[in-house]
Enzyme design. Structure first.
Site, PDB file in Angstrom:
ATOM      1  CG  ASP A  13      -1.522   1.400   1.523  1.00 10.62           C
ATOM      2  OD1 ASP A  13      -2.489   1.931   0.237  1.00 10.62           O
ATOM      3  OD2 ASP A  13      -1.507   2.414   2.783  1.00 10.62           O
ATOM      4  CD  GLU A  48      -2.726   2.204  -3.762  1.00  8.32           C
ATOM      5  OE1 GLU A  48      -3.408   4.023  -3.441  1.00  8.32           O
ATOM      6  OE2 GLU A  48      -1.691   2.435  -2.109  1.00  8.32           O
TER       7      GLU A  48
END
Length: 639
Positions: free
Chosen positions: A315, A368
């Site tokens: 993330d 990401e």
């Protein structure tokens, strides 16, 4: 002293050296609470890193939470590790560490390496073993074939809101209850993988798991670690891979967590310009501290090792790479060269990817990363970050921006759809239609689409077909597969009753059939990350808002023709390289999907009429707001 301690300890001098160099990738086997026998007695060995402490004791329900009952001893090797053995305690006991620091700070902390925690809002760690009888050997063996040479269709899921038990006041399902329904649903829909929003223990449910206090523990909201293993095992038994969202970018400052752990900024930077994230009001890991690197990289390998996880989606990578991420001038500290790149984070990410691929070469790491950072999926040996895949955020933003426009304006913005092919093969990409796009007032995918009800559903069918025809892996957040009306609400179940309505069940059938087409046709995955697998037929017909392209493979090409207006295009001619017959193998306007059924069941014959730089062409009827997929079916049969 040290030799005597090591005879009683799980930690050897070699362990300490590796830990302090940032290279102990299995330190979870040594730090934390581990049930064992020592001197003929059964009990638990505790070890915690707290170099600024002058006193560390274990408190728990077994000693009435009395701070002085069970002190730990500091190793005399300068490691800052405190440890000790407490007899006659084991599985299920609650505990914390009482820490008194050199500056007089006193606190009760959960164990950073705890494998199980009390259910929030309670905050104690729990002594727990990870014994489990796995039954996924066939999957693990199959996983050895390169994942990037196979279809990758990911179903992104939030555990607490996929499906709830309405008969019991809408409580969330347990891991074992999910194991009864989720694997079969994913297999029915044809997804290859699930991706769970973070399962690691987090105090605030509304953070969706992105504010983690228990990095080594699946959330006890849904069951025990073995219950989560049961869910993973059940998914593997039906050949569904499991990916986890992993958050090494920041952590919350709850007192029982990692923040200011031993009366010093141990896991995070002390200077808020480096150690505090303004967007998420959370602490940022100090990637330059070797023990923190050991903590994080060992945590990544822990999930792959103990829980048989098939990959990690990392993330907020951009927030790690840039020192000035979401900061104004004067709110950040440049690196030693005066630049904005976080050199320690770059080294950490490279070490993380190298460690994962060395220990578990058949698993995936996915970034990401929302900027144009070069080489995210390039090998570390070539100066890249070493990820297998990267979310294609530019494709997502451009595509949704285009689709939200009324059809009358689309001819002016066709480049938003074709631009992604300019950089599609600079990295290995996953096309994400994720949770972030259907929350916080952004509306569901269905309600992003313009027009009346028919046009909204047709646009959504077209978006999905365009997505599956575009190079790259695919990711779809739960609820999107049946066109849920509401945007995602984490406190509620998906609106499964909408599947009883034809338009929604049609979307679900379309996604199921697209997954089947993806699995069946090698043109859609054989060269998914290579320019050899793609060729434009025409991307410049903005007047009609039509795109035409080829997905290529040795086993046979697929032709995609997409009409982005609600107008039927009759006798629309497409250039083809092979003379002969073409068969329609997919049409988003099919009646079974809720379309107008403007389909062609007959073989389509090519004619020697040049078009698009090709010697032959075929005449087509393009459905409104629809896409068709054609496959070459053979040469002419001459009499």
């Amino acid at each position: 002293m040290t030799q005597q301690l090591e005879r009683q300890s799980l930690l050897t001098g070699y362990d300490i050296d590796l830990f302090r160099s940032g290279k102990h990738y299995h330190i979870y086997n040594k730090l934390g609470a581990h049930v064992r026998s020592q001197g003929g007695e059964s009990g638990t060995h505790f070890a915690v890193w707290a170099p600024n402490a002058v006193e560390v004791t274990v408190i728990g329900n077994f000693n009435g939470w009395e701070r002085g009952a069970h002190p730990l001893s500091a190793r005399d090797d300068g490691s800052g590790v405190w440890e000790g053995f407490i007899p006659n305690i084991g599985q299920g006991e609650l505990y914390k560490y009482y820490i008194r620091s050199q500056n007089g700070y006193e606190v009760e902390k959960g164990d950073p390496y705890a494998t199980y925690w009390e259910t929030p809002p309670r905050t104690a760690s729990v002594i727990w073993n990870l014994d489990f009888e796995w039954n996924d050997a066939n999957w693990i063996e199959k996983r050895k074939s390169p994942a990037l040479n196979r279809p990758l269709s990911i179903y992104e899921i939030h555990l607490g809101s996929w499906r709830r038990v309405h008969e019991e006041e809408g409580r969330w399902m347990t891991y074992r209850e999910l194991a009864k329904e989720l694997p079969e649903y994913c297999r029915f829909m044809g997804f290859t993988h699930v991706e769970f929003l973070p399962v690691m223990e987090h105090p605030f449910y509304g953070s969706w798991g992105y504010q983690i206090t228990g990095y080594f523990a699946p959330s006890s909201r849904f069951g025990t670690p073995q219950d989560f293993m049961f869910l993973v095992n059940a998914l593997h038994e039906v050949e569904i891979g499991v990916l986890l969202d992993w958050v090494p970018s920041h952590f919350p400052t709850d007192e029982h967590g990692l923040g200011y752990f031993d009366g010093s900024h141990l896991y995070e930077h002390a200077d808020p310009r480096q150690g505090f994230h303004p967007d998420w009001q959370s602490a940022i890991f100090n990637y330059g501290r070797h023990e923190v690197k050991s903590f994080l990289i060992s945590n990544a390998l822990y999930w792959l090792d103990k829980f048989h996880i098939d990959g990690l989606r990392v993330d907020a990578v951009a927030s790690m790479l840039y020192l000035d991420y979401s900061r104004k001038e004067g709110e950040w500290i440049p690196n030693r060269y005066g630049g904005r790149e976080n050199l320690e984070a770059i080294d950490f990410l490279r070490d993380f990817n190298a460690a994962v691929h060395q220990s578990f070469p058949d698993t995936l790491t996915i970034a990401e990363e929302s900027t144009a950072w070069p080489g995210v999926t390039h090998p570390v040996s070539n100066g890249g970050l070493g990820f297998d895949l990267k979310w294609m955020m530019g494709w997502m933003h451009d595509s949704l921006s285009y689709f939200q426009k009324e059809a009358i304006y689309r001819s002016y913005h066709q480049g938003q759809l074709s631009f992604s092919l300019h950089y599609a093969f600079s990295e290995r990409f996953v096309l994400p239609l994720s949770h972030d796009e259907v929350v916080h007032g952004k509306h569901s995918l269905l309600h992003k689409m313009p027009g009346d009800d028919w046009q909204r559903f047709a646009n959504l069918r077209l978006l999905y077909t365009y997505m599956f025809g575009h190079p790259g892996g695919k990711l779809l957040f739960m609820g999107g597969e049946f066109g849920q009306h509401h945007e995602w609400r984490h406190d509620y179940s998906l609106d499964w009753d909408e599947n009883e309505r034809p338009a929604h069940s049609g979307i679900q059938r379309l996604v199921k059939d697209l997954n089947a087409l993806y699995r069946r046709e090698s043109a859609l995955f054989e060269n998914n990350y290579s320019p050899e697998g793609f060729e434009w037929i025409d991307h410049q017909d903005s007047t009609n808002s039509v795109l035409a392209w080829i997905r290529k493979s040795e086993a046979g090409d697929l032709l995609f023709i997409a009409n982005f207006t609600p107008v039927v295009r009759e006798n629309y001619r497409i250039g083809v390289s092979k003379p002969g017959y073409y068969q329609e193998v997919f049409n988003s306007d099919n009646l079974r999907y809720g379309g107008a059924d403007l389909i062609c069941n007959d073989a389509i014959e090519s004619y020697p009429i040049p078009k698009h730089g090709r010697g032959h062409s075929i005449p087509l009827t393009l459905p409104p707001l629809g896409a068709i997929v054609l496959k070459y079916s053979g040469e002419f049969e001459w009499l």
